[in-house]
Write an enzyme that holds these catalytic residues in place. Structure first.
Site: not given
Length: 391
Positions: A216, A137-138, A167, A188
């Site tokens: 959030h 969704r986000t 890496k 995120r």
């Protein structure tokens, strides 16, 4: 001075964008031991449909934020003016005047979305989505928001495994690289505080799309927007936060925003292993917000305007599978819970859900979680527009 609704028609009629510059965003260094801070203002005004600019009161010293997160003491929501924030990192950045103004822009974005395609507000701008944790969704709502406003998207999903982070590249180096390709970064990350580090590094706006168990903020914005639309008010409401409150970044951010409003009461309903942490409780107490812990979901559900359910997050328990199994399934919203809820009350959930809301609840008009998810599009359209071209 009133900020009338006409001031927000700019999102449809067009805006006067301010000159983009990377040097103006963050001429500072920010670390966890010695923040360069500035207090923001907080309005103690009653909630208004059209927000007004009222005398401010200062936050306590503990509520100061890094200069990257500042709000101007005398905010102006005039067309063409620069947005008051450089980045969106945490819920404490927003006072209720700015919240009300953002919600006005979001309502304009809804009009744009309904007549989409055609908007060119963000034509020529590039957004990079940098997701180190899975998201549906986000990530998709941000990408949809950008494209519906005429912008373009550069995206990487599961960057923890499929980017140079695998890496050993540092977050700071990744951010410095990505900002060279884009005008705004939506990130995120699995670590709390990662978004603040990214904002301190980048010379372009950074939006926190969730940082581990931290915050959030855009979810909290869409949650408050949804509550206003569903209930019709934000002052004087009772909200139950249910489920994984220890690890739930959505409920933490929401608690911060609810503290901006008057006569709010919050109920915490959770298994013992995932109770709300003391920092949030202490913050609410300092803001004179009434809160209560309860083990009785049915009793709380009968009192509340909002029943905000969350899933028990398996990924936050590490090796403690026993604690996860103990917590999972203890509080479930089903038809029996609906029977004791008030007729005007609604059920919300940040999604995804597992079994904490049964599917037979979906057909009830009080099930607001899919409408809630759609509201995320409008809020994120508003934020992108504001951060990139201003009011």
């Amino acid at each position: 001075m009133a900020a009338s609704s006409s001031l927000f028609s700019c999102s449809i009629q067009g805006v006067m964008p301010f000159q983009k510059t990377k040097t103006d965003y963050k001429q500072f260094q920010c670390n966890y031991s010695d923040l360069v801070c500035k207090q923001f203002s907080h309005s103690n005004s009653m909630h208004l449909k059209h927000p007004r600019l009222l005398p401010n009161e200062k936050f306590s010293q503990s509520e100061t934020l890094c200069r990257a997160l500042k709000v101007e003491n005398s905010p102006s929501f005039l067309v063409g003016k620069k947005f008051q924030l450089d980045d969106v990192i945490e819920a404490q950045q927003f006072d209720r005047d700015i919240l009300g103004a953002i919600f006005e822009v979001a309502r304009d974005m809804e009009k744009i979305e309904k007549r989409s395609p055609g908007s060119q507000i963000l034509k020529g701008y590039l957004m990079a989505t940098l997701f180190y944790e899975p998201s549906t969704r986000t990530r998709l709502s941000f990408e949809s928001a950008m494209k519906r406003l005429g912008g373009e998207v550069l995206t990487t999903e599961n960057a923890r495994e499929f980017s140079s982070a695998a890496k050993g590249e540092t977050l700071e180096d990744s951010i410095r690289t990505v900002e060279g390709y884009s005008d705004i970064i939506v990130m995120r990350h699995f670590e709390s505080g990662a978004a603040k580090r990214a904002a301190a590094t980048a010379g372009i706006p950074v939006i926190n799309a969730g940082d581990g168990p931290g915050q959030h903020p855009t979810q909290a914005l869409l949650d408050v927007y949804t509550i206003e639309r569903e209930i019709g008010k934000l002052d004087g409401i009772k909200v139950a936060l249910v489920g994984d409150l220890a690890n739930g970044r959505t409920v933490r951010s929401l608690a911060y925003l609810l503290a901006r409003y008057n006569d709010v009461k919050i109920y915490f309903v959770s298994p013992d292993a995932v109770k709300m942490k003391n920092d949030i409780k202490d913050y609410l107490t300092s803001r004179k917000v009434e809160w209560e812990e309860s083990a009785d979901l049915m009793e709380v559900a009968s009192k509340c305007d909002i029943l905000y359910q969350t899933r028990i997050q398996r990924e936050r328990f590490g090796e403690r599978i026993d604690l996860y199994e103990e917590a999972r399934g203890k509080y479930i919203v089903d038809r029996h819970v609906l029977e004791v809820m008030q007729k005007h009350a609604v059920v919300m959930h940040p999604l995804p859900r597992l079994d904490e809301i049964t599917v037979d609840v979906d057909g009830d008009l009080r099930a607001a979680y899919f409408r809630q998810a759609k509201n995320g599009l409008y809020i994120r359209m508003a934020l992108l527009k504001l951060l990139l071209v201003g009011w």
